[in-house]
Design an enzyme around this catalytic site. Structure first.
Site, PDB file in Angstrom:
ATOM      1  N   GLU A  21      -1.701  15.004  -6.267  1.00 32.27           N
ATOM      2  CA  GLU A  21      -0.524  14.660  -5.479  1.00 32.27           C
ATOM      3  C   GLU A  21       0.645  15.612  -5.713  1.00 32.27           C
ATOM      4  O   GLU A  21       1.780  15.327  -5.340  1.00 32.27           O
ATOM      5  CB  GLU A  21      -0.115  13.213  -5.766  1.00 32.27           C
ATOM      6  CG  GLU A  21      -1.220  12.238  -5.349  1.00 32.27           C
ATOM      7  CD  GLU A  21      -0.876  10.789  -5.615  1.00 32.27           C
ATOM      8  OE1 GLU A  21       0.224  10.526  -6.149  1.00 32.27           O
ATOM      9  OE2 GLU A  21      -1.697   9.926  -5.289  1.00 32.27           O
TER      10      GLU A  21
ATOM     11  N   LYS B 201      -0.518   0.949   2.286  1.00 33.55           N
ATOM     12  CA  LYS B 201      -1.407   2.084   2.551  1.00 33.55           C
ATOM     13  C   LYS B 201      -2.223   1.753   3.794  1.00 33.55           C
ATOM     14  O   LYS B 201      -3.041   0.833   3.773  1.00 33.55           O
ATOM     15  CB  LYS B 201      -2.343   2.327   1.363  1.00 33.55           C
ATOM     16  CG  LYS B 201      -1.643   2.804   0.102  1.00 33.55           C
ATOM     17  CD  LYS B 201      -2.632   2.892  -1.048  1.00 33.55           C
ATOM     18  CE  LYS B 201      -1.991   3.494  -2.302  1.00 33.55           C
ATOM     19  NZ  LYS B 201      -2.916   3.442  -3.462  1.00 33.55           N
TER      20      LYS B 201
END
Length: 425
Positions: free
Chosen positions: A204, A340
């Protein structure tokens, strides 16, 4: 305006793994395109991501089955429907799949179509995606939760907790918050370099150095915050994603899984006490998955201990699903939900989860996955729902920057109407 063609294809995500991209074609010639993200640490109750399991292709991670479902099952079923009927289209997708976990068509196939439909509709109406999804009352730019040190399943660093994030809560606007985060990120690089530690980045975009556990990670970040000229706790706070489900087994939080012999084994009560100790010692204002997805009793205890002090975010616990969120609200587990889109599989179900959370006084955090693409839909969703918080990685890797850059554009477009960050009344 009717849908005339839906095309699915296999593309690659930020980890070099296959994922699904979908184009929705309208009769007027407009095309809506969406690409689907993928997670590394996944909740066991998430909607199913359909993979080919053919070891001869992409180590079994191909998505040709999901693509085939888009092209041969979903396309003929949705062609002729109005692109403006998002709820009806998502309901049709759910009916076509026929399972609770989206295991027939695959959540990756369904989500690609659902998001591409929304993007095509926004383009047809010639309005921004955030305005199409959220209506006229969309004006809140999110505080970014920037994952600048990676641990757990997102890196090879010997730290059990998966993410250590900074939150530029003291900024006046998103643009300034982004600048503050970037400056701390670069200051942290120097802090780590001066200690002879690796400055390579994880999935990330955060650093993944061989630090000496959780407190070393937090103190390194605080040093970087001060080096960048900011005040910890006032200008910038710290958030953590413990991803505790990854190291919880038989009633024990086993840190040795990631930290080796240095790691401890903690009972449920000891885990609550440890997190409480960290909050008392450091300017931490948000903890995600502090307890395991299967430890509902532990979640209750953590919420009693810290629920009035910090944001307790359920990711694996709630998996963007109203059924699990409803239970969490009833049993007083956590006070926030991580959103999400690929955990649930359609835009409508995602928005339902956010709406339920906000209605019951929970906050929401719109989130990326560790395997991302250049798709920026989640930036628009964050603004559309006035969530006031977004989690989309560190200050490196273009797949992460794409979301931040989209938010800069949205803030510019909203002008003086833009408000920065979630404020609980």
């Amino acid at each position: 305006m009717e849908i005339v063609k839906i095309i699915g294809r296999e593309i690659l995500d930020s980890r070099g793994n296959p994922t699904v991209e979908v184009d929705v074609h309208l009769a007027c010639g407009i095309i809506g395109r969406a690409a689907v993200p993928s997670g590394a640490s996944t909740g066991e109750n998430e909607a199913i991501e359909l993979r080919d399991q053919d070891k001869a292709r992409y180590c079994g991670k191909g998505v040709l089955k999901a693509v085939k479902n888009v092209n041969e099952v979903i396309d003929p079923a949705l062609c002729g429907m109005s692109v403006l009927e998002q709820t009806a289209i998502d309901r049709k997708l759910i009916e076509l799949d026929g399972t609770k976990t989206k295991s027939n068509l695959g959540a990756n196939a369904m989500l690609g179509v659902s998001l591409a439909v929304a993007k095509a509709a926004a383009a047809y109406l010639d309005i921004p995606l955030y305005r199409y999804i959220g209506g006229s009352n969309t004006y809140v730019l999110p505080v970014p939760m920037m994952n600048i040190i990676n641990g757990g399943s997102h890196s090879d660093a010997p730290i059990a907790f998966q993410e250590f994030m900074i939150r530029p809560v003291g900024a006046c606007c998103f643009r300034e918050g982004l600048r503050m985060g970037a400056e701390v990120f670069h200051a942290l690089k120097k802090v780590l370099h001066d200690r002879g530690l690796s400055t390579a980045v994880g999935d990330e975009g955060g650093f993944a150095p061989a630090l000496n556990g959780t407190e070393d990670a937090i103190e390194s970040i605080l040093k970087a915050v001060e080096a960048a000229g900011y005040v910890p706790g006032k200008d910038i706070t710290i958030a953590m994603d413990c991803a505790s489900s990854e190291f919880f087994k038989d009633g024990i939080y086993d840190y040795t899984k990631f930290e080796g012999e240095k790691g401890k084994k903690r009972s449920i009560d000891e885990q609550v006490a440890y997190l409480t100790e960290l909050v008392g010692k450091y300017p931490i204002d948000s903890i995600e998955d502090g307890m395991s997805e299967n430890d509902w009793e532990g979640w209750k205890k953590l919420t009693v201990a810290l629920g009035d002090k910090v944001q307790l975010v359920g990711d694996d616990l709630f998996v963007t699903n109203v059924e699990f969120l409803r239970r969490g609200i009833a049993e007083k587990c956590g006070n926030s939900i991580l959103i999400k889109v690929n955990q649930i599989g359609t835009l409508t179900e995602t928005l339902n989860a956010i709406e339920m959370a906000h209605r019951h006084g929970f906050t929401s955090v719109t989130s990326h996955r560790s395997g991302e693409t250049e798709d920026t839909t989640i930036a628009d969703i964050a603004v559309a729902t006035n969530s006031g918080q977004i989690k989309t990685g560190s200050l490196s890797r273009t797949d992460r920057m794409a979301k931040y850059n989209q938010l800069l554009r949205i803030e510019e477009e909203l002008g003086p109407c833009a408000v920065y960050g979630y404020k609980k009344v």
